[in-house]
Design a protein around this motif. Structure first.
Motif, PDB file in Angstrom:
ATOM      1  N   ILE A 144       3.536   9.380 -13.407  1.00  0.00           N
ATOM      2  CA  ILE A 144       3.818  10.563 -12.708  1.00  0.00           C
ATOM      3  C   ILE A 144       2.796  11.460 -13.076  1.00  0.00           C
ATOM      4  O   ILE A 144       2.470  11.827 -14.548  1.00  0.00           O
ATOM      5  CB  ILE A 144       5.081  11.146 -13.168  1.00  0.00           C
ATOM      6  N   ASN A 145       2.018  12.114 -12.379  1.00  0.00           N
ATOM      7  CA  ASN A 145       1.108  13.037 -12.647  1.00  0.00           C
ATOM      8  C   ASN A 145       0.981  14.078 -11.792  1.00  0.00           C
ATOM      9  O   ASN A 145       0.986  14.305 -10.673  1.00  0.00           O
ATOM     10  CB  ASN A 145      -0.513  12.506 -12.315  1.00  0.00           C
ATOM     11  N   LYS A 146       1.337  15.427 -12.558  1.00  0.00           N
ATOM     12  CA  LYS A 146       1.428  16.788 -11.776  1.00  0.00           C
ATOM     13  C   LYS A 146       2.457  16.630 -10.610  1.00  0.00           C
ATOM     14  O   LYS A 146       2.446  17.258  -9.613  1.00  0.00           O
ATOM     15  CB  LYS A 146       0.046  17.149 -11.054  1.00  0.00           C
ATOM     16  N   GLY A 147       3.660  15.905 -11.024  1.00  0.00           N
ATOM     17  CA  GLY A 147       4.691  15.971 -10.124  1.00  0.00           C
ATOM     18  C   GLY A 147       4.707  15.064  -8.784  1.00  0.00           C
ATOM     19  O   GLY A 147       5.310  14.917  -7.933  1.00  0.00           O
ATOM     20  N   THR A 148       3.585  13.995  -8.818  1.00  0.00           N
ATOM     21  CA  THR A 148       3.500  13.018  -7.707  1.00  0.00           C
ATOM     22  C   THR A 148       3.299  11.820  -8.658  1.00  0.00           C
ATOM     23  O   THR A 148       2.787  11.631  -9.571  1.00  0.00           O
ATOM     24  CB  THR A 148       2.445  13.509  -6.828  1.00  0.00           C
ATOM     25  N   VAL A 149       3.755  10.720  -7.736  1.00  0.00           N
ATOM     26  CA  VAL A 149       3.404   9.096  -8.428  1.00  0.00           C
ATOM     27  C   VAL A 149       1.705   8.939  -8.181  1.00  0.00           C
ATOM     28  O   VAL A 149       1.238   9.246  -7.017  1.00  0.00           O
ATOM     29  CB  VAL A 149       4.081   8.274  -7.599  1.00  0.00           C
ATOM     30  N   GLU A 150       1.275   8.391  -8.998  1.00  0.00           N
ATOM     31  CA  GLU A 150      -0.252   8.023  -9.078  1.00  0.00           C
ATOM     32  C   GLU A 150      -0.187   6.441  -9.441  1.00  0.00           C
ATOM     33  O   GLU A 150       0.386   5.906 -10.480  1.00  0.00           O
ATOM     34  CB  GLU A 150      -0.899   8.895 -10.272  1.00  0.00           C
ATOM     35  N   ILE A 151      -1.091   5.785  -8.576  1.00  0.00           N
ATOM     36  CA  ILE A 151      -1.279   4.463  -8.895  1.00  0.00           C
ATOM     37  C   ILE A 151      -2.191   4.192  -9.955  1.00  0.00           C
ATOM     38  O   ILE A 151      -3.651   4.882  -9.855  1.00  0.00           O
ATOM     39  CB  ILE A 151      -1.833   3.529  -7.636  1.00  0.00           C
ATOM     40  N   ILE A 152      -2.104   3.366 -11.156  1.00  0.00           N
ATOM     41  CA  ILE A 152      -3.258   3.373 -12.260  1.00  0.00           C
ATOM     42  C   ILE A 152      -4.140   2.303 -12.241  1.00  0.00           C
ATOM     43  O   ILE A 152      -5.200   2.276 -12.883  1.00  0.00           O
ATOM     44  CB  ILE A 152      -2.353   3.678 -13.497  1.00  0.00           C
ATOM     45  N   THR A 153      -3.734   1.206 -11.404  1.00  0.00           N
ATOM     46  CA  THR A 153      -4.853   0.098 -11.393  1.00  0.00           C
ATOM     47  C   THR A 153      -4.965  -0.263 -10.088  1.00  0.00           C
ATOM     48  O   THR A 153      -3.890  -0.252  -9.241  1.00  0.00           O
ATOM     49  CB  THR A 153      -4.161  -1.072 -12.473  1.00  0.00           C
ATOM     50  N   PRO A 154      -5.983  -0.839  -9.516  1.00  0.00           N
ATOM     51  CA  PRO A 154      -6.153  -1.527  -8.445  1.00  0.00           C
ATOM     52  C   PRO A 154      -5.259  -2.359  -7.883  1.00  0.00           C
ATOM     53  O   PRO A 154      -4.895  -3.439  -8.765  1.00  0.00           O
ATOM     54  CB  PRO A 154      -7.420  -2.151  -8.439  1.00  0.00           C
ATOM     55  N   VAL A 155      -4.741  -2.606  -6.613  1.00  0.00           N
ATOM     56  CA  VAL A 155      -3.725  -3.542  -6.457  1.00  0.00           C
ATOM     57  C   VAL A 155      -4.334  -4.336  -5.089  1.00  0.00           C
ATOM     58  O   VAL A 155      -4.446  -4.048  -4.104  1.00  0.00           O
ATOM     59  CB  VAL A 155      -2.270  -2.836  -5.851  1.00  0.00           C
ATOM     60  N   GLU A 156      -4.359  -5.504  -5.474  1.00  0.00           N
ATOM     61  CA  GLU A 156      -4.881  -6.795  -4.544  1.00  0.00           C
ATOM     62  C   GLU A 156      -3.753  -7.069  -3.474  1.00  0.00           C
ATOM     63  O   GLU A 156      -2.698  -7.643  -4.143  1.00  0.00           O
ATOM     64  CB  GLU A 156      -5.341  -7.992  -5.368  1.00  0.00           C
ATOM     65  N   LEU A 157      -3.992  -6.835  -2.423  1.00  0.00           N
ATOM     66  CA  LEU A 157      -2.780  -7.141  -1.153  1.00  0.00           C
ATOM     67  C   LEU A 157      -3.199  -8.548  -0.708  1.00  0.00           C
ATOM     68  O   LEU A 157      -2.276  -9.378  -0.448  1.00  0.00           O
ATOM     69  CB  LEU A 157      -2.824  -5.927  -0.192  1.00  0.00           C
ATOM     70  N   ILE A 158      -4.305  -8.643  -0.099  1.00  0.00           N
ATOM     71  CA  ILE A 158      -4.759  -9.797   0.530  1.00  0.00           C
ATOM     72  C   ILE A 158      -6.155 -10.150   0.001  1.00  0.00           C
ATOM     73  O   ILE A 158      -7.057  -9.519  -0.287  1.00  0.00           O
ATOM     74  CB  ILE A 158      -4.631  -9.641   1.962  1.00  0.00           C
ATOM     75  N   LYS A 159      -6.366 -11.552  -0.051  1.00  0.00           N
ATOM     76  CA  LYS A 159      -7.757 -12.020  -0.544  1.00  0.00           C
ATOM     77  C   LYS A 159      -8.477 -12.406   0.595  1.00  0.00           C
ATOM     78  O   LYS A 159      -7.674 -13.122   1.688  1.00  0.00           O
ATOM     79  CB  LYS A 159      -7.660 -13.147  -1.374  1.00  0.00           C
ATOM     80  N   LYS A 160      -9.664 -12.533   0.772  1.00  0.00           N
ATOM     81  CA  LYS A 160     -10.478 -12.760   1.831  1.00  0.00           C
ATOM     82  C   LYS A 160     -10.066 -14.403   2.233  1.00  0.00           C
ATOM     83  O   LYS A 160     -10.047 -15.168   1.567  1.00  0.00           O
ATOM     84  CB  LYS A 160     -11.983 -12.804   1.664  1.00  0.00           C
ATOM     85  N   GLY A 161      -9.844 -14.754   3.547  1.00  0.00           N
ATOM     86  CA  GLY A 161      -9.512 -15.801   4.077  1.00  0.00           C
ATOM     87  C   GLY A 161      -7.889 -15.973   4.164  1.00  0.00           C
ATOM     88  O   GLY A 161      -7.354 -16.925   4.748  1.00  0.00           O
ATOM     89  N   ASP A 162      -6.942 -15.078   3.688  1.00  0.00           N
ATOM     90  CA  ASP A 162      -5.559 -14.973   3.524  1.00  0.00           C
ATOM     91  C   ASP A 162      -4.859 -14.138   4.761  1.00  0.00           C
ATOM     92  O   ASP A 162      -5.864 -13.428   5.291  1.00  0.00           O
ATOM     93  CB  ASP A 162      -4.853 -14.957   2.349  1.00  0.00           C
TER      94      ASP A 162
END
Length: 239
Positions: free
Chosen positions: A150-168
């Motif tokens: 939580i940063n300044k009253g809002t949600v902050e993602i702190i690390t990169p999130v891999e959703l899909i890899k190339k070819g999937d």
């Protein structure tokens, strides 16, 4: 009223056009055309207008035309193209610099939403940063195992999130865990919510001791298979 040409006439016209381009140009760029819409292709044609020509068509037809051209003229310069005609590709004939043409085409690259059945052309990553969501939405990210703070009253993602890899194209996994949905995902979500809806009752054979005995032999009529019809060999050109 325009006269509709037959498939043979279309093929002949395409062959004449391709042969004229092979006569006029000495440089060709192979371009991948996956996920390229008609509006995007029109923009590319306009951007290259002048010393370049974009030609789309079936790979088998292009190979046949190139082979026929080489046999007729003795010019085998373009023979290597036949091995490169794999998948959904187009030919860009040019008199200019190939690097400049490539850079011009790249200007018209646009993002597109994921669709069912497509393969991811690039890695899909959600970068770290502020989401703008209030702290009450934290549970949403916890379910997806996305680290936040939580940063300044809002949600902050702190690390990169891999959703899909190339070819999937595992959009289903994302849809199941979120509110995003499409037809196939709706069915899977319904199944996960109540699997009993998809249960199929197996036929149960029952015996009645008081029933009359069945005849010793019963003639069965063999069902004649339906006649198979050849699919129409459709033909279309994108030019």
């Amino acid at each position: 009223m325009a006269i509709k040409r037959t498939k043979a006439e279309k093929k002949q016209a395409y062959d004449r056009k391709l042969c004229s381009l092979l006569d006029e140009y000495t440089k060709v760029l192979i371009a991948l055309a996956d996920n390229v819409g008609s509006k995007q292709l029109q923009d590319i044609r306009r951007g290259l207008r002048g010393d370049s020509v974009v030609l789309m068509g079936k790979n088998t037809l292009i190979r046949r035309c190139i082979k026929a051209y080489a046999d007729k003229t003795g010019n085998h310069t373009f023979d290597p193209l036949m091995d490169l005609l794999v998948g959904n590709v187009g030919l860009i004939f040019t008199k200019g610099d190939l690097k400049e043409v490539r850079e011009e085409v790249a200007k018209y690259k646009v993002g597109a939403p994921a669709r069912v059945g497509l393969v991811a052309p690039v890695d899909v990553v959600v970068p770290p940063g502020n989401t703008g969501l209030d702290p009450s939405q934290t549970s949403f990210f916890q379910v997806l195992n996305i680290p936040t703070k939580i940063n300044k009253g809002t949600v902050e993602i702190i690390t990169p999130v891999e959703l899909i890899k190339k070819g999937d194209k595992n959009v289903l996994a994302v849809a199941v865990e979120t509110d995003y949905s499409y037809t196939h995902a709706d069915k899977i979500k319904e199944y996960l919510k109540d699997p009993s809806k998809f249960a199929v009752a197996a036929p149960v054979a029952t015996a009645d001791s008081g029933a009359a005995a069945a005849p010793k032999e019963e003639e069965k009529k063999a069902e004649e298979p339906a006649e198979e019809s050849d699919d129409d060999m459709g033909f279309s050109l994108f030019d």
